[in-house]
Design an enzyme around this catalytic site. Structure first.
Site, mmCIF file in Angstrom:
data_model
loop_
_atom_site.group_PDB
_atom_site.id
_atom_site.type_symbol
_atom_site.label_atom_id
_atom_site.label_comp_id
_atom_site.label_asym_id
_atom_site.label_seq_id
_atom_site.Cartn_x
_atom_site.Cartn_y
_atom_site.Cartn_z
ATOM 1 N N SER A 1 -35.828 -16.119 -23.944
ATOM 2 C CA SER A 1 -36.099 -14.632 -24.324
ATOM 3 C C SER A 1 -35.716 -13.577 -23.077
ATOM 4 O O SER A 1 -36.097 -13.613 -21.984
ATOM 5 C CB SER A 1 -37.380 -14.268 -24.879
ATOM 6 O OG SER A 1 -37.588 -12.951 -25.017
ATOM 7 N N CYS B 1 -45.881 -10.874 -21.219
ATOM 8 C CA CYS B 1 -45.188 -9.794 -20.216
ATOM 9 C C CYS B 1 -46.072 -9.328 -19.115
ATOM 10 O O CYS B 1 -47.230 -9.089 -19.492
ATOM 11 C CB CYS B 1 -44.562 -8.798 -20.979
ATOM 12 S SG CYS B 1 -43.606 -7.710 -19.912
ATOM 13 N N THR C 1 -42.822 -14.896 -16.600
ATOM 14 C CA THR C 1 -42.346 -14.573 -15.273
ATOM 15 C C THR C 1 -43.965 -14.375 -14.478
ATOM 16 O O THR C 1 -45.005 -14.103 -15.106
ATOM 17 C CB THR C 1 -41.728 -13.264 -15.175
ATOM 18 O OG1 THR C 1 -42.190 -12.332 -15.811
ATOM 19 C CG2 THR C 1 -40.217 -13.617 -15.587
ATOM 20 N N GLY D 1 -37.045 -21.105 -13.639
ATOM 21 C CA GLY D 1 -36.403 -21.550 -12.603
ATOM 22 C C GLY D 1 -35.329 -22.519 -12.762
ATOM 23 O O GLY D 1 -34.903 -23.198 -11.783
ATOM 24 N N GLY E 1 -32.646 -18.753 -18.241
ATOM 25 C CA GLY E 1 -32.441 -17.574 -18.307
ATOM 26 C C GLY E 1 -31.904 -17.046 -17.047
ATOM 27 O O GLY E 1 -30.344 -16.830 -17.264
ATOM 28 N N THR E 2 -32.497 -16.843 -15.992
ATOM 29 C CA THR E 2 -32.227 -16.322 -14.511
ATOM 30 C C THR E 2 -30.724 -17.196 -14.451
ATOM 31 O O THR E 2 -29.780 -16.261 -13.847
ATOM 32 C CB THR E 2 -33.047 -16.088 -13.594
ATOM 33 O OG1 THR E 2 -34.181 -15.550 -14.111
ATOM 34 C CG2 THR E 2 -32.662 -15.878 -12.287
HETATM 35 O O1 RRO Z 1 -38.938 -6.611 -20.802
HETATM 36 C C1 RRO Z 1 -39.412 -6.887 -19.838
HETATM 37 O O2 RRO Z 1 -39.666 -6.317 -18.880
HETATM 38 C C2 RRO Z 1 -40.060 -8.350 -19.919
HETATM 39 C C3 RRO Z 1 -40.550 -9.056 -20.699
HETATM 40 BR BR1 RRO Z 1 -40.807 -8.553 -22.393
HETATM 41 C C4 RRO Z 1 -41.321 -10.273 -20.486
HETATM 42 O O3 RRO Z 1 -41.777 -11.197 -21.297
HETATM 43 N N1 RRO Z 1 -41.141 -10.830 -19.075
HETATM 44 C C5 RRO Z 1 -40.567 -10.108 -18.132
HETATM 45 O O4 RRO Z 1 -40.381 -10.620 -17.172
HETATM 46 N N2 RRO Z 1 -40.017 -8.893 -18.401
#
Ligand code: RRO
Length: 296
Positions: free
Chosen positions: A16, A121, A183, A234, A255-256
């Site tokens: 995501s 988050c 994260t 990671g 992701g990253t």
């Molecule tokens: O949108 C964000 O800032 C964000 C989300 Br929803 C999340 O689940 N994890 C993240 O690191 N950033």
């Protein structure tokens, strides 16, 4: 393969928040041979997110505080209607309480293969508060599960003392799988300008720096829960994927690394993973928990 009721060609999912926001990008992700995509987290109403700067690079990683930007559920259902992919789409959702999660689950489940509940988050106070409290996690998962007819995944935060308590609560609420990790709480300071770099001050660290934290979370969860675990954090190479699978994950999300390389990095990792599986004479499922099972 089948992971928590999601049929995927391979265990490599796009996590995501990075690419899963438009029908065009879903097609691009499918062309890169991802097993599935998880969308940006969707809320009941549109959300603009935080002011810039929202992202900064640090050693071996990235800190973000996007602020949950998304077009809202109505616009996103329209976008899902434009999708042409057969690859599973997992819609990530977030709300302020179990009623909002349930409403989102009920509205979105006819349009997706599964739901992922963002309970993690690191800089949205309310969400982190839910994700750090086993009772609230159980309630939110149960409400979303009762409101939907697709698999429900719970995405957990590493920002807790014991992630297994949260994983067990998600399982108790009826989650079909847990995803770990989101994260890690972090921040960076510009020492010349003498202020925090991100507009939100605090953010979440992703990238190679957090891989050992994710692997440990999966390992601990594998010793506690009976539902599948999806490993995140990671992953940038096929070796990283194998490490997560060996520690007990049934699938992984990236992701990253897709920002550090490109979307076709998924194809490269898949091809290398396939070669590794052939050399071991195992399928993807056969790799799950190989090392973890030796340490009951
Ligand atoms: O949108 C964000 O800032 C964000 C989300 Br929803 C999340 O689940 N994890 C993240 O690191 N950033």
């Amino acid at each position: 393969m089948d992971v928590a009721g999601i049929r995927m060609d391979n265990p490599l999912m796009v996590c995501s928040g990075v690419l899963g926001i438009s029908a065009g990008l879903f097609s691009r992700i499918e062309a890169a041979h991802a097993g599935a995509v998880v969308t940006k987290s969707i809320s009941l109403v549109p959300n603009e997110g935080y002011d810039n700067p929202t992202v900064t690079g640090v050693a071996s990683g990235v800190i973000n505080a996007m602020g949950l930007p998304n077009p809202g559920v109505d616009a996103f259902i329209e976008e899902l209607g434009r999708s042409e992919v057969t690859m599973p789409i997992v819609v990530s959702i977030y709300g302020n309480d179990e009623n909002e999660f349930a409403e989102l689950a009920q509205r979105l489940s006819p349009h997706c293969s599964a739901l992922e509940l963002n309970l993690s988050c690191p800089h949205a106070g309310g969400l982190l508060a839910i994700g750090q409290d086993p009772d609230l996690v159980e309630r939110v998962v149960r409400a979303a599960k009762e409101a939907s007819n697709v698999p429900v995944l719970a995405k957990l935060t590493p920002n807790v003392a014991d992630i297994t308590k949260i994983g067990l609560a998600a399982q108790e609420g009826g989650a079909d799988a847990v995803c770990a990790i989101n994260t890690v709480k972090a921040m960076a300071i510009d020492i010349y300008q003498e202020h925090p770099i991100l507009s939100n001050i605090g953010g979440g660290l992703s990238g190679p720096a957090i891989k050992p934290i994710g692997v440990r979370a999966v390992w601990d969860l594998a010793g506690a829960v009976d539902i599948p675990i999806i490993g995140i954090g990671g992953i940038a190479s096929w070796e990283d994927v194998v490490e997560y699978l060996y520690s007990g994950a049934s699938a992984v999300q990236m992701g990253t690394a897709l920002g550090m390389y490109d979307i076709d990095h998924i194809t490269r990792i898949k091809d290398e993973l396939d070669l590794f599986c052939s050399s071991k004479e195992l399928d993807y499922e056969g790799l799950c928990g190989i090392v973890r099972k030796r340490y009951p």
